[in-house]
Scaffold this motif. Structure first.
Motif, PDB file in Angstrom:
ATOM      1  N   GLY A  42       0.761  -1.068   0.131  1.00 23.02           N
ATOM      2  CA  GLY A  42      -0.063  -0.014   0.151  1.00 23.02           C
ATOM      3  C   GLY A  42       0.685   1.327   0.257  1.00 23.02           C
ATOM      4  N   PRO A  43       1.621   1.772   0.543  1.00 18.13           N
ATOM      5  CA  PRO A  43       2.434   2.745   0.510  1.00 18.13           C
ATOM      6  C   PRO A  43       3.072   3.223  -0.199  1.00 18.13           C
ATOM      7  CG  PRO A  43       3.165   1.403   1.967  1.00 18.13           C
ATOM      8  CD  PRO A  43       2.335   0.857   2.006  1.00 18.13           C
ATOM      9  N   ALA A  44       3.362   1.868  -1.325  1.00 15.43           N
ATOM     10  CA  ALA A  44       4.138   2.306  -2.673  1.00 15.43           C
ATOM     11  C   ALA A  44       2.699   3.065  -3.672  1.00 15.43           C
ATOM     12  CB  ALA A  44       4.584   0.743  -3.516  1.00 15.43           C
ATOM     13  N   TYR A  45       1.499   2.527  -3.335  1.00 10.68           N
ATOM     14  CA  TYR A  45       0.568   2.949  -3.824  1.00 10.68           C
ATOM     15  C   TYR A  45       0.224   4.745  -3.822  1.00 10.68           C
ATOM     16  CZ  TYR A  45      -1.171  -1.646  -3.185  1.00 10.68           C
ATOM     17  OH  TYR A  45      -1.244  -3.251  -3.676  1.00 10.68           O
ATOM     18  N   PHE A  46      -0.285   4.778  -3.155  1.00  7.26           N
ATOM     19  CA  PHE A  46       0.348   6.445  -1.884  1.00  7.26           C
ATOM     20  C   PHE A  46       1.046   7.415  -2.843  1.00  7.26           C
ATOM     21  CE2 PHE A  46      -2.468   4.099   0.681  1.00  7.26           C
ATOM     22  CZ  PHE A  46      -3.823   5.230   0.547  1.00  7.26           C
ATOM     23  N   PHE A  47       2.047   6.659  -2.705  1.00  7.48           N
ATOM     24  CA  PHE A  47       3.661   7.253  -2.893  1.00  7.48           C
ATOM     25  C   PHE A  47       3.566   7.879  -4.547  1.00  7.48           C
ATOM     26  CE2 PHE A  47       5.937   5.052  -0.133  1.00  7.48           C
ATOM     27  CZ  PHE A  47       6.406   6.388   1.188  1.00  7.48           C
ATOM     28  N   ALA A  48       3.109   6.540  -5.813  1.00  4.71           N
ATOM     29  CA  ALA A  48       2.660   6.541  -6.727  1.00  4.71           C
ATOM     30  C   ALA A  48       1.339   8.224  -6.972  1.00  4.71           C
ATOM     31  CB  ALA A  48       2.718   5.344  -7.617  1.00  4.71           C
ATOM     32  N   PHE A  49       0.571   7.746  -6.574  1.00  3.60           N
ATOM     33  CA  PHE A  49      -0.787   9.138  -6.588  1.00  3.60           C
ATOM     34  C   PHE A  49       0.098  10.501  -6.007  1.00  3.60           C
ATOM     35  CE2 PHE A  49      -3.937  11.545  -5.847  1.00  3.60           C
ATOM     36  CZ  PHE A  49      -5.158  11.101  -6.424  1.00  3.60           C
ATOM     37  N   MET A  50       1.340  10.529  -4.942  1.00  4.43           N
ATOM     38  CA  MET A  50       1.746  11.446  -4.745  1.00  4.43           C
ATOM     39  C   MET A  50       2.726  11.889  -5.705  1.00  4.43           C
ATOM     40  SD  MET A  50       2.132  11.681  -0.421  1.00  4.43           S
ATOM     41  CE  MET A  50       2.924  10.215  -0.438  1.00  4.43           C
ATOM     42  N   GLU A  51       3.573  10.476  -6.653  1.00  7.85           N
ATOM     43  CA  GLU A  51       4.552  11.281  -7.309  1.00  7.85           C
ATOM     44  C   GLU A  51       3.472  11.954  -8.725  1.00  7.85           C
ATOM     45  OE1 GLU A  51       6.600   7.414  -7.252  1.00  7.85           O
ATOM     46  OE2 GLU A  51       7.613   8.228  -8.870  1.00  7.85           O
ATOM     47  N   ALA A  52       2.525  10.916  -9.105  1.00 10.38           N
ATOM     48  CA  ALA A  52       1.503  11.568 -10.372  1.00 10.38           C
ATOM     49  C   ALA A  52       0.927  13.343  -9.565  1.00 10.38           C
ATOM     50  CB  ALA A  52      -0.262  10.659 -10.321  1.00 10.38           C
ATOM     51  N   MET A  53       0.668  13.494  -8.479  1.00 12.69           N
ATOM     52  CA  MET A  53      -0.096  14.805  -8.270  1.00 12.69           C
ATOM     53  C   MET A  53       0.831  15.615  -7.802  1.00 12.69           C
ATOM     54  SD  MET A  53      -2.768  13.871  -4.942  1.00 12.69           S
ATOM     55  CE  MET A  53      -2.983  16.394  -4.364  1.00 12.69           C
ATOM     56  N   ILE A  54       2.339  15.816  -7.630  1.00 15.85           N
ATOM     57  CA  ILE A  54       3.236  16.576  -7.722  1.00 15.85           C
ATOM     58  C   ILE A  54       3.516  16.865  -9.763  1.00 15.85           C
ATOM     59  CG2 ILE A  54       6.193  16.981  -7.329  1.00 15.85           C
ATOM     60  CD1 ILE A  54       5.184  14.807  -4.759  1.00 15.85           C
ATOM     61  N   ALA A  55       3.241  15.524 -10.369  1.00 17.16           N
ATOM     62  CA  ALA A  55       3.718  16.421 -11.752  1.00 17.16           C
ATOM     63  C   ALA A  55       2.998  16.751 -12.377  1.00 17.16           C
ATOM     64  CB  ALA A  55       4.135  14.537 -12.429  1.00 17.16           C
ATOM     65  N   ALA A  56       1.972  16.692 -11.721  1.00 16.58           N
ATOM     66  CA  ALA A  56       0.984  17.421 -12.207  1.00 16.58           C
ATOM     67  C   ALA A  56       0.636  19.064 -11.705  1.00 16.58           C
ATOM     68  CB  ALA A  56      -1.250  16.917 -12.038  1.00 16.58           C
ATOM     69  N   GLY A  57       0.820  19.095 -10.674  1.00 17.86           N
ATOM     70  CA  GLY A  57       1.414  20.419 -10.148  1.00 17.86           C
ATOM     71  C   GLY A  57       1.929  21.757 -10.453  1.00 17.86           C
ATOM     72  N   GLU A  58       3.124  20.773 -10.981  1.00 20.12           N
ATOM     73  CA  GLU A  58       4.372  21.165 -12.134  1.00 20.12           C
ATOM     74  C   GLU A  58       4.260  21.437 -12.686  1.00 20.12           C
ATOM     75  OE1 GLU A  58       7.537  18.702 -10.143  1.00 20.12           O
ATOM     76  OE2 GLU A  58       8.428  19.820 -11.254  1.00 20.12           O
ATOM     77  N   ARG A  59       3.350  21.131 -13.609  1.00 18.74           N
ATOM     78  CA  ARG A  59       2.751  20.514 -15.347  1.00 18.74           C
ATOM     79  C   ARG A  59       1.838  22.293 -15.289  1.00 18.74           C
ATOM     80  NH1 ARG A  59      -1.446  20.387 -17.659  1.00 18.74           N
ATOM     81  NH2 ARG A  59      -2.512  18.980 -16.658  1.00 18.74           N
ATOM     82  N   LEU A  60       0.802  22.116 -13.959  1.00 16.48           N
ATOM     83  CA  LEU A  60       0.189  23.340 -14.097  1.00 16.48           C
ATOM     84  C   LEU A  60       1.145  25.036 -13.582  1.00 16.48           C
ATOM     85  CD1 LEU A  60      -2.835  21.560 -12.564  1.00 16.48           C
ATOM     86  CD2 LEU A  60      -2.872  22.118 -14.860  1.00 16.48           C
ATOM     87  N   GLY A  61       2.078  24.260 -12.837  1.00 14.83           N
ATOM     88  CA  GLY A  61       2.535  26.177 -13.369  1.00 14.83           C
ATOM     89  C   GLY A  61       3.398  26.382 -11.703  1.00 14.83           C
TER      90      GLY A  61
END
Ligand SMILES: NC(=O)c1ccc[n+]([C@@H]2O[C@H](COP(=O)([O-])OP(=O)(O)OC[C@H]3O[C@@H](n4cnc5c(N)ncnc54)[C@H](OP(=O)(O)O)[C@@H]3O)[C@@H](O)[C@H]2O)c1
Length: 277
Positions: free
Chosen positions: A181-200
């Protein structure tokens, strides 16, 4: 947690990441290093144990391990045959053995240790145990006494939360939920960080806000006293921004995606159980 339930003497066979987390938790909880012994072939692991003042540190289990009330097997599954072979002649008569290795069943552990009626516990912990925020599933063989159960549970509670399971097959399900489970949350957090950066946002801002949001959401879910679906509805105003985001998750069938990922994890855990017996 009642520390008086902790076994008097605890031995570790394998002193890598998981054993270190448990040893650190025990020492932080005030358990004297005199009550602990550990065996690990790695010189670096032994050096660390010695620096922590562990009473007996060896490359292989030694005859003094026989005084342990609980032995924790914390080696990778592929090393379990070697580890149990060297432990078997040094196991005390009233000892309970707990294994944190995935895929090796309680009957296999009894066979490996040449004791058909050995009290055995299987434990599936997870890496947040390193910061005393772990989640463990525990299964006990019929031979484990109530006192031994309390002792094992007290040990795992020093590094987080622990739940007893009624069937050994549930260990594989725990692997799919909290073990991986920790890896699932890490993957979700990685995706959120990448999207936050893409948005600016800059990376550091996206990173910090994402981490604090994950921590805050988990803390609110744990301490807020409201069901998780209600907490979700509380931040989802009709016609608002969150509703639009959640609708996008639904379009991508998030629930089915999570369900499929956890089924794949369970299938792999069962395959590994067959490989290691
Ligand atoms: N880390 C996790 O999140 C997690 C979660 C659930 C379950 N587990 C399970 O916990 C177990 C330990 O994982 P880990 O991450 O702590 O592994 P690890 O860091 O590799 O630690 C295992 C240690 O055992 C030593 N070892 C190897 N053979 C041995 C033997 N015959 N006798 C005594 N020690 C021996 C290894 O030494 P060398 O380095 O010299 O080989 C290593 O220091 C694994 O079975 C894993 O599946 C881990």
């Amino acid at each position: 947690m009642d520390l008086s339930d902790l076994p008097q003497h605890i031995g570790f066979v394998g002193a890598g990441n998981m054993a270190s987390a448990i040893i650190g938790g025990l020492l932080d909880a005030g358990v004297s290093a005199d009550r602990l012994c550990a065996a690990d072939p790695s010189a670096a692991a032994r050096e660390k144990l010695e620096s922590q003042g562990i009473a007996l540190v060896t490359a292989q289990p030694a005859k003094q391990f026989a005084r342990a009330d609980l032995i924790i097997l914390a080696v990778k599954p592929q090393f379990m045959a070697d580890a149990t072979a060297s432990l078997a002649p040094n196991l005390g008569p009233d000892c309970v053995v707990m294994s944190v290795a995935a895929g090796i069943s309680t009957p296999s552990l009894k066979t490996l240790l040449s004791r058909p009626s050995l009290p055995v516990v299987r434990c599936m912990p997870n890496t947040p145990a390193l910061v005393r925020a772990g989640a463990s599933g525990l299964f006990a063989s019929d031979e484990v006494s109530d006192e031994q159960r309390r002792g094992v549970e007290a040990v795992m509670r020093v590094v987080g939360t622990a739940r007893w399971l009624t069937s050994e097959s549930h260990i594989d399900i725990v692997t799919a939920v909290s073990g991986s489970g920790p890896a699932y949350f890490f993957a979700f957090m990685e995706a959120m960080i990448a999207a936050g950066e893409r948005l600016g946002l800059d990376h550091e801002t996206a990173h910090q806000l994402t981490l604090q949001t994950a921590l805050g959401a988990a803390t609110l879910a744990e301490q807020g006293g409201e069901p998780i679906d209600e907490l979700r509805r509380n931040v989802t105003s009709p016609g608002g921004t969150t509703e639009r985001a959640l609708a996008s998750f639904e379009d991508g069938n998030l629930s089915a995606l999570v369900d499929g990922a956890m089924q794949a994890c369970l299938d792999r855990a069962r395959e590994m159980a067959e490989e290691f017996g």
